[in-house]
Write an enzyme that holds these catalytic residues in place. Structure first.
Site, PDB file in Angstrom:
ATOM      1  CG  HIS A 106     -16.765   0.566 -19.410  1.00  0.00           C
ATOM      2  ND1 HIS A 106     -16.695   1.522 -20.434  1.00  0.00           N
ATOM      3  CD2 HIS A 106     -18.032   0.868 -18.871  1.00  0.00           C
ATOM      4  CE1 HIS A 106     -17.562   2.486 -20.525  1.00  0.00           C
ATOM      5  NE2 HIS A 106     -18.473   1.929 -19.478  1.00  0.00           N
ATOM      6  CG  HIS A 124      -4.965   5.515  -1.401  1.00  0.00           C
ATOM      7  ND1 HIS A 124      -4.955   5.759  -0.116  1.00  0.00           N
ATOM      8  CD2 HIS A 124      -5.899   4.341  -1.608  1.00  0.00           C
ATOM      9  CE1 HIS A 124      -5.653   5.141   0.725  1.00  0.00           C
ATOM     10  NE2 HIS A 124      -6.374   3.985  -0.069  1.00  0.00           N
TER      11      HIS A 124
HETATM   12  O1  JB2 Z   1      10.633   5.888   6.112  1.00  0.00           O
HETATM   13  C1  JB2 Z   1      10.089   4.868   6.506  1.00  0.00           C
HETATM   14  C2  JB2 Z   1       8.756   4.765   7.077  1.00  0.00           C
HETATM   15  N1  JB2 Z   1       8.079   5.929   7.498  1.00  0.00           N
HETATM   16  C3  JB2 Z   1       7.070   5.424   8.184  1.00  0.00           C
HETATM   17  N2  JB2 Z   1      10.515   3.579   6.242  1.00  0.00           N
HETATM   18  C4  JB2 Z   1      10.007   2.422   6.668  1.00  0.00           C
HETATM   19  N3  JB2 Z   1      10.521   1.117   6.351  1.00  0.00           N
HETATM   20  N4  JB2 Z   1       8.806   2.494   7.163  1.00  0.00           N
HETATM   21  C5  JB2 Z   1       8.249   3.700   7.433  1.00  0.00           C
HETATM   22  N5  JB2 Z   1       7.051   3.918   8.032  1.00  0.00           N
HETATM   23  C6  JB2 Z   1       6.223   3.172   8.636  1.00  0.00           C
HETATM   24  O2  JB2 Z   1       5.108   3.050   7.888  1.00  0.00           O
HETATM   25  C7  JB2 Z   1       5.762   3.224   9.895  1.00  0.00           C
HETATM   26  O3  JB2 Z   1       6.839   2.934  10.968  1.00  0.00           O
HETATM   27  C8  JB2 Z   1       4.420   2.545  10.087  1.00  0.00           C
HETATM   28  O4  JB2 Z   1       4.823   1.228  10.504  1.00  0.00           O
HETATM   29  C9  JB2 Z   1       3.758   2.709   8.755  1.00  0.00           C
HETATM   30  C10 JB2 Z   1       2.941   3.610   8.684  1.00  0.00           C
HETATM   31  O5  JB2 Z   1       1.830   3.037   9.437  1.00  0.00           O
HETATM   32  P1  JB2 Z   1       0.412   3.878   9.595  1.00  0.00           P
HETATM   33  O6  JB2 Z   1      -0.587   2.625  10.238  1.00  0.00           O
HETATM   34  O7  JB2 Z   1       0.479   4.935  10.189  1.00  0.00           O
HETATM   35  O8  JB2 Z   1      -0.247   4.259   8.287  1.00  0.00           O
HETATM   36  P2  JB2 Z   1      -0.395   3.261   6.773  1.00  0.00           P
HETATM   37  O9  JB2 Z   1       0.420   3.875   5.822  1.00  0.00           O
HETATM   38  O10 JB2 Z   1      -0.229   1.848   7.188  1.00  0.00           O
HETATM   39  O11 JB2 Z   1      -2.034   3.351   6.559  1.00  0.00           O
HETATM   40  C11 JB2 Z   1      -2.454   4.525   6.161  1.00  0.00           C
HETATM   41  O12 JB2 Z   1      -2.818   4.465   4.683  1.00  0.00           O
HETATM   42  C12 JB2 Z   1      -3.610   3.682   4.324  1.00  0.00           C
HETATM   43  C13 JB2 Z   1      -3.952   3.474   2.868  1.00  0.00           C
HETATM   44  C14 JB2 Z   1      -3.662   4.928   7.185  1.00  0.00           C
HETATM   45  O13 JB2 Z   1      -4.135   5.984   7.095  1.00  0.00           O
HETATM   46  C15 JB2 Z   1      -4.714   3.830   6.606  1.00  0.00           C
HETATM   47  O14 JB2 Z   1      -5.926   3.953   7.557  1.00  0.00           O
HETATM   48  C16 JB2 Z   1      -4.919   3.443   5.243  1.00  0.00           C
HETATM   49  N6  JB2 Z   1      -5.967   2.548   4.918  1.00  0.00           N
END
Ligand code: JB2
Length: 214
Positions: free
Chosen positions: A144, A153
């Site tokens: 609350h 995050h």
């Molecule tokens: O400039 C960008 C860019 N840079 C990275 N533009 C766009 N459109 N996409 C971008 N990306 C994309 O973000 C990458 O190509 C990839 O698809 C994605 C990052 O994926 P990753 O699996 O490395 O991390 P995440 O951000 O999805 O997840 C992180 O944060 C979450 C909260 C991880 O650490 C997870 O474990 C965590 N749960």
């Protein structure tokens, strides 16, 4: 259904965080026009059937009146990418969709600001405010009267007891506990599993092994 809910969506990023968002949005029968990621996304079955665009400027082919954006880039400590992308597209007139899992329990006396993301099993109690573009990850408890700042995050299963205040860009690691009435100032980081019993100053880190700072 309000006007925001009726809009089609474009998801930025194609990694793990985006996959959770797309799962929620698909279960809510939302139309996803495209996933925008520089990398290959075909390894994730959850994205199958959705158009893959590789460049962020490909988003400009969709007018801000016809789509909302979902920022699927996650946010680890000190990562400014999510905010940078949001600020660019906000400046062009786009709106970021607020995404709330159907299995989250959100009090009708809580406020969730535009672009925030609330994942499965999160509990958000009465009097809470979640500011814009913040991630409340799976199983988080926000008790609350907490006020969670923008671009935070709060990682899976973290617990924030009552009347905790966080400023912008705060990261609270998985399974951390923050006791009541604590303030986490801008850019502070709470390590996974830490127990926080004192306020944390701007940009400081609370390491789990020490449990409290100072
Ligand atoms: O400039 C960008 C860019 N840079 C990275 N533009 C766009 N459109 N996409 C971008 N990306 C994309 O973000 C990458 O190509 C990839 O698809 C994605 C990052 O994926 P990753 O699996 O490395 O991390 P995440 O951000 O999805 O997840 C992180 O944060 C979450 C909260 C991880 O650490 C997870 O474990 C965590 N749960």
């Amino acid at each position: 259904m309000n006007s925001s809910e009726s809009k089609s969506l474009v998801v930025i990023g194609g990694g793990g965080h985006a996959s959770v968002l797309v799962d929620i949005l698909r279960s809510q029968q939302r139309e996803i026009l495209a996933i925008v990621s520089p990398e290959n996304i075909s390894q994730r079955r959850i994205f199958s059937g959705i158009t893959h665009l590789k460049n962020d400027d490909d988003i400009l082919r969709f007018s801000p009146d016809s789509v909302n954006l979902v920022n699927g880039v996650g946010m680890l400590p000190k990562s400014g990418l999510k905010r940078k992308l949001n600020e660019y597209f906000l400046s062009l007139g786009y709106t970021f969709e607020t995404v709330i899992s159907d299995s989250a329990q959100v009090s009708s006396f809580a406020e969730i600001e535009q672009g925030a993301q609330v994942f499965s099993g999160a509990i958000i109690q009465a009097g809470v405010v979640i500011d814009a573009h913040t991630i409340i990850n799976s199983g988080v408890i926000i008790e609350h009267d907490c006020h969670i700042g923008e671009y935070n995050h709060i990682a899976p299963k973290a617990t924030l007891c009552g009347q905790v205040t966080t400023h912008s860009n705060v990261y609270v690691g998985a399974n951390a506990t923050v006791i009541q009435n604590i303030t986490l100032e801008q850019g502070s980081i709470v390590g996974a599993g830490a127990i926080v019993t004192k306020n944390i100053s701007s940009e400081q880190i609370c390491y789990p092994s020490r449990s409290v700072l100072k």
